[in-house]
Design a protein around this motif. Structure first.
Motif, PDB file in Angstrom:
ATOM      1  N   ALA A  60       0.834  -1.199   0.000  1.00 19.95           N
ATOM      2  CA  ALA A  60       0.000   0.000   0.000  1.00 19.95           C
ATOM      3  C   ALA A  60       0.869   1.250   0.000  1.00 19.95           C
ATOM      4  CB  ALA A  60      -0.915   0.002   1.223  1.00 19.95           C
ATOM      5  N   PHE A  78      -6.924   5.492  -0.470  1.00 20.94           N
ATOM      6  CA  PHE A  78      -6.353   4.152  -0.633  1.00 20.94           C
ATOM      7  C   PHE A  78      -7.148   3.346  -1.662  1.00 20.94           C
ATOM      8  CE2 PHE A  78      -4.517   5.070   3.623  1.00 20.94           C
ATOM      9  CZ  PHE A  78      -3.195   4.779   3.341  1.00 20.94           C
ATOM     10  N   ALA A 190      -3.115   5.081   7.368  1.00 18.07           N
ATOM     11  CA  ALA A 190      -3.906   3.851   7.343  1.00 18.07           C
ATOM     12  C   ALA A 190      -4.744   3.720   8.612  1.00 18.07           C
ATOM     13  CB  ALA A 190      -2.989   2.644   7.193  1.00 18.07           C
TER      14      ALA A 190
END
Length: 285
Positions: A60, A78, A190
């Motif tokens: 990621a 994301f 995140a």
């Protein structure tokens, strides 16, 4: 491992996202890792599933070998980055998300439904924003990482991601992967994306056929969270993987991959023989 020929030119964001790729035939399977991991978590899936589909496992943005984002990313950011990885390689993809990766996959399916052939959501939840205490604990993780550093942070969190009976070698691999993958600011972005996420209202609108998987001994997100996802999406099958904790794809890869292959056989034009290791097949309603 051989990479498929990309379809179209990668966007700037997609080019900054590191991926591992394997397989030369069949549809695309994009694998999205958990909040404390990287593409290394999908080593077994890259090895096994690439005989039947083209497997792409990402780091990621802000993780492992991927570049840090130029600006903070929320859950939509994301999901959009994952969408660009798909667009750089194919018209659409099956999407496999583990834990935080499952939350990204669900938002991807809601936000870019044309890109998602189907979903496999493993050991995941509708997001930490469904509970104030869980959201606060998730937000505190960035400070914990900053205080402890990646290695100590991984040693404190990694062992709880597998079942009590997991072999020591797997525990060490999970810890090593986390220690080499997480850093700030990406991990903080995140964590905030998870803390802010409450997908319960949008789950019923997801049209992609979905396989929900949960490890029998998952105490991180848990069986109930998987049931909440499966109960809200109209076309779902729900599977519990025995003798597995939160990382069912790593702890019991043969059983996990068998279910994924059965799901792919049902939802796509994949030869019958790919389900050779599955003893049962999911049924979608």
């Amino acid at each position: 491992m051989s990479a498929p020929t990309p379809v179209g030119a990668p966007t700037a964001t997609a080019a900054r996202v590191h991926v591992q790729e394997a397989g030369e035939q069949g549809p695309l399977l994009l694998c999205l890792h958990g909040i404390g991991s990287s593409s290394a978590a999908f080593a077994d899936q890259l090895a096994e599933l690439s005989a039947y589909v083209r497997v792409v496992a990402w780091d990621a943005p802000g993780y492992a070998a991927s570049a840090d984002p130029d600006e903070p990313l929320d859950l939509d950011g994301f999901a959009d980055a994952a969408a660009e990885v798909i667009r750089a390689r194919a018209a659409d993809a099956h999407v496999l998300g583990v834990s935080w990766g499952g939350v990204i996959a669900l938002r991807l399916a809601a936000r870019h439904p044309d890109l998602v052939r189907s979903l496999i959501v493993a050991d995941s939840s509708p997001g930490s924003g469904t509970d104030e205490a869980k959201a606060a604990a998730m937000r505190a993780r960035a400070d914990e990482l900053a205080t402890l550093g990646p290695r100590a942070f991984a040693e404190s969190r990694g062992p709880r991601l597998v079942s009590p009976g997991a072999p020591g070698e797997l525990v060490r691999r999970v810890v090593d992967t986390m220690a080499s993958s997480v850093r700030l600011p990406g991990y903080g972005y995140a964590a905030e994306s998870m803390a802010s996420a409450d997908l319960r209202a949008e789950l019923p609108g997801i049209a992609a056929p979905t396989l929900v998987i949960c490890g029998e001994h998952d105490t991180v997100t848990g069986i109930e969270a998987g049931q909440a996802i499966a109960g809200a999406i109209h076309r779902t099958a729900y599977v519990i993987v025995k003798d597995a904790g939160h990382l069912a794809n790593q702890e019991q890869p043969r059983a996990f991959d068998a279910w994924v292959l059965s799901h792919l056989r049902i939802t796509d034009r994949i030869p019958e023989h790919i389900a050779r290791s599955a003893t049962e097949q999911p049924s979608y309603v």
